[in-house]
Design a protein around this motif. Structure first.
Motif: not given
Length: 754
Positions: A627-642
């Motif tokens: 999952a890619s999350v964008e908040i106030h211009g910042l991006r966060i990437l959740f990757t699990g166990d890929i």
């Protein structure tokens, strides 16, 4: 006043963030005692001496911890110093090393024995080869870890038995109290074999909690009656009463020359002897020591012809408990036990008698509830809305129909097994009826356990003052106004409307995170559990959700591995209105597939799934919801166990740059390839991994790959929970739980932790 100085000095070291070394404390104390002003102030001398006493014990335990700062293998001979607990996958017990090795003599270990363990009994001496690691546990911004308990119990290290041969060296002695306690528990088990109330009766009789399951704990916690499971002053009082009547019977059999004076002394002696024996069988928890000291003080005052002074007796008991066990302030039981007695003393001391029994009961229950509400929030971050009603039934029922028979049956068992069995069965039947009533209450939504926040000290002080004012006699003050002082307990400190907060929870060898943006709360993964009964949701995820203000609107379970989905069953139960997404090998009710392209916008955060694609079969770790999350211009990437396979695919599909990355598969070498890292280009990489885990994660090679691009690399194994606060302007601040919640009894944060 001397007692007040003594108690303050014994408690003071536990309310500071850092302590100086003991040698510095002694030098400082000696220097201060040379000052003329202090030599004429005995109170300050007592305060400083008491501080030094507590500091010495704290430093002694810290030195024990530091001796096992790095994993090691040792051959240890020692005595089993607790009741062994079968936890399904392993057997757990405490082992105290003997003088076979002078360096380890008296050191206490918490041992786990995996696979094919033999019969281990309390009091036995074993020669074991142990793989030892530091006594660390999870540390988050809310909730409680086990490190305070490790410290208070003087656990020097955690260990598990190596596969090499083990040897039972000796059986326990005939008068070994711990062994006798286990024997009594087994005798109760034979009498109550198959009875549903046996686990509770064993707990009430000899403090054997090994057979209490999750359902029982949930029942008592939800109804606010878990205090009934602790050996308390009630049990000691009943045992003392039995001893008193034994002494009375003895005096009746004596000749008439046996004066009234000697008759009273005999009654008190038998009373104290019986109470002490019973307390020893329960392991001398703080509540029993408190009750024994108060009982002894009352006996001394009564036999000397003086009038008991309740507050002074309570203060003497607290001082003696702290002197005997200087690490007792780390135990919640100390505050709950003395807090309950203080509440009752405040409510009834100096009041006229002759009130109806029901008014006395209501006042007593109200006093305990008012004082325990802020204490429960501070110690456990939870409260039970229906606790008052549940305790109105449970306390009188247990006090009259359960505990006396459980104690009597236990005392009679060594001498009169037949009558003892009948009494224990009666106690079990009465307890069964009570549990049926509590089960009915626990199923009511009004009794659902509420996870709360940690109140600040000023909120605690104001709330306790409000509770004290409400219990004043009529006419002294307008007691209804005191309710206003309790209001701050209900006002949860929150975020600014446009501020976002991301918490990576310290879940051990698992993953769980929460993201608050505006009014929306996202939970990503549940952390480890067995998928059916046990999980870290009640102790870790639940408190984090409540501290974030409000239930989650969406919950994502990255894939089916139990270190990520082990608490899914608990989340489904707790949050029936939440939308669930996940990736599993088979369809599950209420859970939608987290397919590529699916997403949502909360007004502040834009969430989008990048993987898995529609039509792909379930691939285990490689089916994790990315999952890619964008908040106030910042991006966060959740990757699990890929693994590297999916990382390469994401790179080929045009993965964009992200500011923050949750490193895949706990920092395993099977993930985090260079191409992926360079493409994402994070400023901060965060890893969820247990301290000194057997997999050696996060791997050093992975950390070096992130260092090569200049990214900051943090792991929960060193820092505890991690928190990212994001302002509306896009500025951010990263902090760690071990840094912000540092204390002398916690392992410090790693040197690089924010």
């Amino acid at each position: 006043m001397g007692l007040s100085w003594l108690i303050a000095g014994l408690l003071l070291p536990f309310f500071v963030v850092m302590l100086p070394p003991f040698s510095v404390t002694i030098i400082l104390l000696a220097s201060l005692l040379t000052l003329p002003a202090l030599r004429t102030s005995p109170g300050l001398v007592i305060l400083l001496t008491a501080c030094a006493w507590s500091t010495w014990h704290i430093e002694d335990q810290r030195s024990n911890w530091k001796s096992f700062e790095s994993p090691q293998t040792r051959t240890v001979q020692g005595r089993v110093a607790s009741l062994p607990v079968n936890r399904g996958e392993y057997l757990e017990f405490q082992l105290v090393a003997d003088d076979r090795d002078a360096r380890l003599n008296g050191v206490r270990f918490l041992v786990r024995w995996y696979r094919n363990w033999p019969e281990v009994r309390a009091g036995q001496t074993w020669l074991l080869q142990l793989r030892l690691k530091p006594a660390r546990s999870r540390v988050n911004f809310s909730g409680n870890g086990r490190e305070p308990w490790f410290f208070a119990a003087r656990i020097a290290a955690l260990g598990h038995v190596d596969s090499s041969p083990s040897l039972r060296v000796a059986e326990p002695g005939q008068f070994d109290l711990l062994s006798q306690r286990e024997r009594l528990s087994m005798a109760i088990g034979k009498v109550l074999d198959g009875h549903s109330a046996y686990p509770v009766i064993a707990t009430l009789a000899v403090a054997d909690r090994r057979y209490l399951d999750q359902a029982a704990w949930k029942r008592f916690n939800s109804t606010g009656t878990a205090h009934l499971l602790a050996i308390s002053g009630l049990h000691i009082g009943i045992a003392a009463a039995l001893g008193w009547w034994i002494g009375r019977l003895f005096s009746w059999l004596m000749p008439t020359a046996f004066s009234l004076r000697w008759s009273e002394l005999a009654c008190w002696f038998c009373s104290l002897a019986t109470a002490f024996t019973y307390a020893s069988l329960s392991g001398f928890p703080a509540s029993t020591v408190r009750a024994l000291v108060m009982l002894t003080c009352i006996a001394l005052v009564k036999t000397s012809g003086r009038t008991p002074r309740p507050w002074r007796t309570l203060a003497c008991a607290l001082a003696i408990v702290l002197l005997l066990d200087p690490l007792a302030p780390l135990s919640a039981g100390l505050y709950l036990s003395f807090g309950a007695v203080a509440a009752l003393t405040w409510a009834f001391n100096g009041r006229p008698g002759g009130q109806p029994w029901w008014r006395v009961l209501l006042r007593a229950q109200g006093a305990i509830m008012l004082f325990n509400l802020p204490l429960g929030m501070l110690l456990f971050q939870r409260a039970s809305p229906g606790a008052f009603l549940a305790n109105l039934l449970a306390i009188p029922w247990a006090s009259v129909l359960v505990v006396p028979f459980a104690v009597l049956g236990t005392v009679l068992e060594p001498l009169f097994p037949g009558p003892s069995a009948s009494v224990l069965i009666l106690a079990a039947e009465n307890m069964r009826l009570l549990t049926l009533a509590l089960d009915g209450m626990a199923e009511n939504p009004g009794f659902e356990l509420l996870h709360t926040f940690v109140p600040s000290m000023w909120v605690m002080t104001i709330a306790l003052a409000g509770a004290a004012i409400m219990l004043l006699p009529p006419g002294l003050m307008r007691r209804s106004c005191a309710l206003v002082l309790m209001v701050p307990l209900l006002v949860r400190p929150g975020l600014k409307p446009q501020q976002a907060r991301l918490d990576l929870l310290d879940s051990g060898q698992g993953f769980a995170a929460t993201l608050r943006s505006g009014k929306d709360l996202l939970v990503y993964d549940s952390g480890p559990g067995d998928g059916q009964t046990w999980s870290i949701v009640p102790s870790v995820v639940g408190p984090a959700v409540k501290s974030a203000r409000g239930d989650p609107g969406r919950i994502v379970i990255s894939h089916g591995d139990l270190d990520h989905s082990g608490g899914l069953h608990e989340l489904l139960r707790l949050y029936p209105r939440a939308l669930f997404y996940g990736a599993f090998s088979n369809r599950r009710p209420r859970i939608a597939n987290c397919l590529e392209g699916l997403g949502w916008n909360t007004g502040q955060a834009n969430v989008k799934f990048l993987h898995p694609s529609p039509g792909l079969p379930y691939l285990g770790n490689d089916s994790s919801c990315v999952a890619s999350v964008e908040i106030h211009g910042l991006r966060i990437l959740f990757t699990g166990d890929i693994t590297r396979t999916i990382e390469q695919r994401l790179v080929q599909e045009g993965l964009s740059q992200h500011d923050f990355l949750f490193v895949a598969h706990h920092g395993s070498k099977s993930s985090s390839i260079k191409e992926f890292i360079h493409t994402v280009g994070p400023s901060v990489a965060l890893v969820s991994a247990a301290s000194h885990n057997r997999y050696g994660l996060p791997h050093a090679d992975v950390a070096s790959r992130f260092a090569a691009i200049g990214a900051q690399f943090f792991s929960t194994s060193e820092c505890g929970g991690m928190r990212l606060d994001i302002a509306e302007t896009g500025s951010w601040r990263l902090s760690s739980a071990r840094r912000l919640r540092r204390a002398p009894w916690r392992w410090p944060a790693g040197p690089s932790c924010p």
